[in-house]
Design an enzyme around this catalytic site. Structure first.
Site, PDB file in Angstrom:
ATOM      1  N   ARG A   1       0.893  -1.206  -0.059  1.00 27.23           N
ATOM      2  CA  ARG A   1       0.016  -0.085   0.002  1.00 27.23           C
ATOM      3  C   ARG A   1       0.889   1.222  -0.063  1.00 27.23           C
ATOM      4  O   ARG A   1       1.909   1.277   0.668  1.00 27.23           O
ATOM      5  CB  ARG A   1      -0.822   0.180   1.290  1.00 27.23           C
ATOM      6  CG  ARG A   1      -1.835   0.884   1.419  1.00 27.23           C
ATOM      7  CD  ARG A   1      -2.879   0.843   0.231  1.00 27.23           C
ATOM      8  NE  ARG A   1      -4.279   1.709   0.523  1.00 27.23           N
ATOM      9  CZ  ARG A   1      -5.089   1.895  -0.283  1.00 27.23           C
ATOM     10  NH1 ARG A   1      -5.101   1.211  -1.560  1.00 27.23           N
ATOM     11  NH2 ARG A   1      -6.057   2.723   0.001  1.00 27.23           N
TER      12      ARG A   1
ATOM     13  N   THR B   1      -8.462   0.676 -10.462  1.00 25.95           N
ATOM     14  CA  THR B   1      -8.052  -0.685  -9.716  1.00 25.95           C
ATOM     15  C   THR B   1      -8.177  -1.652 -10.826  1.00 25.95           C
ATOM     16  O   THR B   1      -9.007  -1.822 -11.566  1.00 25.95           O
ATOM     17  CB  THR B   1      -8.673  -0.845  -8.296  1.00 25.95           C
ATOM     18  OG1 THR B   1      -8.524   0.224  -7.612  1.00 25.95           O
ATOM     19  CG2 THR B   1      -8.232  -2.106  -7.813  1.00 25.95           C
TER      20      THR B   1
ATOM     21  N   THR C   1      -3.782  -1.048  -7.860  1.00 21.60           N
ATOM     22  CA  THR C   1      -4.173   0.110  -8.152  1.00 21.60           C
ATOM     23  C   THR C   1      -3.458   1.263  -8.163  1.00 21.60           C
ATOM     24  O   THR C   1      -2.515   1.582  -7.319  1.00 21.60           O
ATOM     25  CB  THR C   1      -5.640   0.312  -6.831  1.00 21.60           C
ATOM     26  OG1 THR C   1      -6.114   1.578  -6.940  1.00 21.60           O
ATOM     27  CG2 THR C   1      -4.709   0.651  -5.652  1.00 21.60           C
TER      28      THR C   1
ATOM     29  N   GLU D   1      -3.904   7.663  -4.234  1.00 20.44           N
ATOM     30  CA  GLU D   1      -4.050   6.870  -3.146  1.00 20.44           C
ATOM     31  C   GLU D   1      -4.667   7.346  -1.894  1.00 20.44           C
ATOM     32  O   GLU D   1      -5.297   7.002  -0.890  1.00 20.44           O
ATOM     33  CB  GLU D   1      -3.214   5.633  -2.997  1.00 20.44           C
ATOM     34  CG  GLU D   1      -3.939   4.152  -2.702  1.00 20.44           C
ATOM     35  CD  GLU D   1      -4.370   3.726  -4.039  1.00 20.44           C
ATOM     36  OE1 GLU D   1      -5.575   3.361  -3.863  1.00 20.44           O
ATOM     37  OE2 GLU D   1      -4.065   3.510  -4.782  1.00 20.44           O
TER      38      GLU D   1
ATOM     39  N   SER E   1      -8.041   0.857   2.733  1.00 18.23           N
ATOM     40  CA  SER E   1      -8.344   0.442   1.356  1.00 18.23           C
ATOM     41  C   SER E   1      -9.782  -0.489   1.291  1.00 18.23           C
ATOM     42  O   SER E   1     -10.057  -1.142   2.589  1.00 18.23           O
ATOM     43  CB  SER E   1      -7.167  -0.415   0.766  1.00 18.23           C
ATOM     44  OG  SER E   1      -7.913  -0.965  -0.334  1.00 18.23           O
TER      45      SER E   1
ATOM     46  N   GLY F   1     -13.072  -1.498  -8.012  1.00 16.71           N
ATOM     47  CA  GLY F   1     -14.409  -0.846  -7.742  1.00 16.71           C
ATOM     48  C   GLY F   1     -14.447  -0.015  -6.514  1.00 16.71           C
ATOM     49  O   GLY F   1     -15.543  -0.089  -5.905  1.00 16.71           O
ATOM     50  N   GLY F   2     -13.345   0.229  -5.952  1.00 19.95           N
ATOM     51  CA  GLY F   2     -13.676   1.346  -4.626  1.00 19.95           C
ATOM     52  C   GLY F   2     -14.561   0.225  -3.508  1.00 19.95           C
ATOM     53  O   GLY F   2     -14.201  -0.824  -3.486  1.00 19.95           O
TER      54      GLY F   2
HETATM   55  N1  GLU Z   1      -8.091   3.097  -3.967  1.00 16.83           N
HETATM   56  C1  GLU Z   1      -9.317   2.037  -3.657  1.00 16.83           C
HETATM   57  C2  GLU Z   1      -8.964   1.073  -2.618  1.00 16.83           C
HETATM   58  O1  GLU Z   1      -7.663   0.703  -2.260  1.00 16.83           O
HETATM   59  C3  GLU Z   1      -9.620   1.412  -4.958  1.00 16.83           C
HETATM   60  C4  GLU Z   1     -10.199   2.150  -5.848  1.00 16.83           C
HETATM   61  C5  GLU Z   1     -11.159   1.646  -6.818  1.00 16.83           C
HETATM   62  O2  GLU Z   1     -10.990   0.273  -7.047  1.00 16.83           O
HETATM   63  O3  GLU Z   1     -11.979   2.153  -7.213  1.00 16.83           O
HETATM   64  O4  GLU Z   1      -9.661   0.430  -1.773  1.00 16.83           O
END
Ligand code: GLU
Length: 572
Positions: free
Chosen positions: A102, A391, A409, A428, A455, A477-478
């Site tokens: 990370r 990601t 990501t 990030e 995350s 997908g966050g």
């Molecule tokens: N940065 C996000 C995370 O680490 C993921 C971003 C995404 O998948 O849209 O959870």
């Protein structure tokens, strides 16, 4: 330059352990084909990079690293060496290791990092398009650490396919083309990126154009030859620090020593069980693994297989479990090196049973609030982390049945938009809560110097009740990531579906007290059923989801990428 040892068709045939594998026309009829492994990646060119490593006798770790590098080239909107990730490795004998690559906040970052001079939280996109959002990238350090421990091929060999793709070129696909246009404020932010991806009139190069990225090919060659030190020290590290600092509006900007002191960390995996299957996943600083285990653990007392896959009650229960897990996630999950995260309490079966008792098959919880797991710290507030969509997830199983699940990501599309050496630098740090405190109480996931932002990524590996490797899965997908991962696991374990089918299950998720159902799926017709169960607002939209998996089915291992990827541009 490394040449493939065998044609890609032959590779696909020898690598696919799936039921549909036809016999090799040219091979002697009696010679069984040894199982070489299976690779899932969001882009077939990156999948081929992983398959090439397996065909050369590489380990699942080697293959996963080659995929990560190749994705830096062909899917720059989602991930790359300018970002970070998490990798979980599970062996045939049941061993588990997890690697944390990370990104970190610069040592000079403070809880007020993102606030305006007047102490206000600025519009989100302003924080993204700024040096403030860039964390020290972790993927190269993760790769180097994992390779030192589990690589079979030479480090430089892993870079072969990525260098080839960058130097000889790859075809612009509709997904990259669409994302370049959609996130142009980031994709076209630098002259370097405009030169790579845009034509003279400022439009993304058309679909089908051959894109080369010579700066990235050279960056890879340096890291391939000199090791991760070529990334974390010397010219490249100087350039990263200078680029970020030039775009950082106040003191504390990333320094050269922030980069030289970066370390990928080995973390203890977080494991649990679901219907006799053993599930191991990533712990803090991601919230994803804990959320997956909570969603599943709270669902275990319901007979989902009997309810069936096409039953609104099944997905109502799933959503209720998710709401409870997300309430805990909001309050407790952050970098456990900085705040006390009650991981063991959160996944404790007794605690999950208590939480599960709140779920009803015929009603909706009026309010899903966080529980009080063993070891819970007092006086925390929910943060204000946004839902973002970037990601990529990839998964590998090798000939030894070692599973690797790796989510990588740059955060949002094209990260911060800043570019160095042919790759995008992440954003990030916007995964931190930009508000350091709410109602006078500190937010666990506030910014602190050297800290890793929370995350949602949830790379996961699973063994069946006999202890045999079964599934490596995860998603992009966050905030939707743990939901996609848990849904895929339910698909495999409760419904016995194939790799592609578990990823293609319709997507449903609660956002606060609203429920989103995926457009174009049978769930769309069920809005009234969900309302009858007490869900106030049900809205329909295309799901910004993208999962990947390798799964052992009745006839062997199969790999799949999210079916939504085929021909869609709006998937990250
Ligand atoms: N940065 C996000 C995370 O680490 C993921 C971003 C995404 O998948 O849209 O959870």
């Amino acid at each position: 330059m490394i040449k493939p040892l065998v044609s890609s068709t032959l590779l696909a045939l020898t690598l696919c352990g799936c039921a549909t594998t036809p016999p090799l026309a040219s091979s002697p009829a009696a010679t069984p084909i040894a199982f070489a492994g299976a690779v899932s990646a969001a882009d077939p060119r990156a999948q081929a990079a992983g398959e090439e490593m397996l065909a050369r006798g590489g380990s699942a770790t080697d293959a996963a690293i080659a995929v990560m590098l190749a994705l830096t080239v062909v899917e720059p909107q989602s991930s790359g060496i300018g970002g970070g990730g998490f990798m979980v490795r599970g062996t045939e004998a049941g061993g588990v290791e997890t690697f944390d690559g990370r990104e970190t906040a610069p040592a000079g970052a403070t809880p007020e990092w993102f606030l305006d001079p007047d102490g206000k939280v600025p519009p989100f996109i302003e924080s993204v398009r700024s040096g403030l959002s860039v964390g020290v990238p972790g993927n190269v350090a993760l790769a180097a650490k994992a390779h030192r421990e589990h690589g079979k091929l030479a480090w430089a060999e892993l870079f072969g396919p990525a260098i080839r793709l960058a130097r000889e070129g790859f075809e612009m696909n509709p997904r990259l083309n669409g994302m370049l246009a959609m996130a142009k404020d980031r994709s076209a932010h630098t002259a370097a990126a405009r030169a790579l991806f845009f034509d003279a009139s400022g439009n993304p190069k058309p679909v089908g154009t051959r894109i080369t990225n010579e700066p990235l090919a050279r960056t890879f060659e340096k890291i391939a030859a000199a090791g991760p030190e070529a990334f974390y020290s010397g010219d490249l590290a100087q350039e990263i620090a200078a680029t970020v600092a030039a775009d950082t509006p106040h003191d504390g900007a990333m320094t050269y020593s922030d980069i030289t002191s970066y370390e990928a960390k080995a973390r203890e995996g977080v494991c649990g069980s679901y219907r006799g299957y053993r599930i191991c996943t990533m712990g803090p600083p991601t919230s994803g693994g804990v959320a997956v285990l909570q969603i599943l653990g709270q669902l275990e007392r319901f007979d989902l297989a009997a309810l069936g896959e096409q039953n609104p009650v099944t997905w109502h229960l799933f959503v209720e479990s998710q709401r409870l897990a997300y309430a805990d996630r909001e309050l407790y999950l952050a970098d456990s090196d900085y705040v006390s995260v009650p991981v063991a309490g959160l996944v404790d079966p007794d605690y999950l049973a208590q939480r599960s008792a709140l779920i009803s098959a015929d009603a909706t919880l009026p309010n899903a609030v966080a529980g009080t797991p063993r070891g819970a710290p007092q006086s925390l507030s929910d943060g204000d982390e946004p839902v973002e969509h970037g990601t990529t997830h990839f998964a590998v199983v090798d000939a030894q049945r070692t599973m690797v699940s790796y989510t990588s990501t740059v955060e949002g599309p094209f990260g911060s938009g800043l570019m160095v050496g042919g790759f995008f630098l992440n954003n990030e740090l916007t995964d931190f809560s930009r508000s350091p405190e709410v109602d006078g109480k500190p937010v666990a996931n506030r910014v602190e110097g050297g800290k890793r932002p929370r995350s949602s990524m949830s790379p996961t590996v699973i063994w069946d009740p006999e202890g045999k490797p079964f599934l490596a899965v995860g998603a992009a997908g966050g905030a939707t990531i743990p939901v996609q991962t848990a849904r895929s696991i339910v698909g495999a374990i409760d419904f016995g579906l194939s790799a592609r089918a578990i990823l293609g299950l319709p997507f449903i998720m609660a956002f606060d007290d609203k429920v989103m159902v995926e457009e174009g799926t049978w769930l769309e017709e069920q809005a009234s059923a969900f309302r009858a169960l007490g869900h106030g607002e049900v809205f329909v939209r295309e799901a910004p989801v993208k999962a990947g998996a390798v799964l052992r089915g009745p006839k062997g291992w199969d790999s799949a990428r999210d079916p939504r990827l085929d021909g869609k541009i709006e998937t990250p």
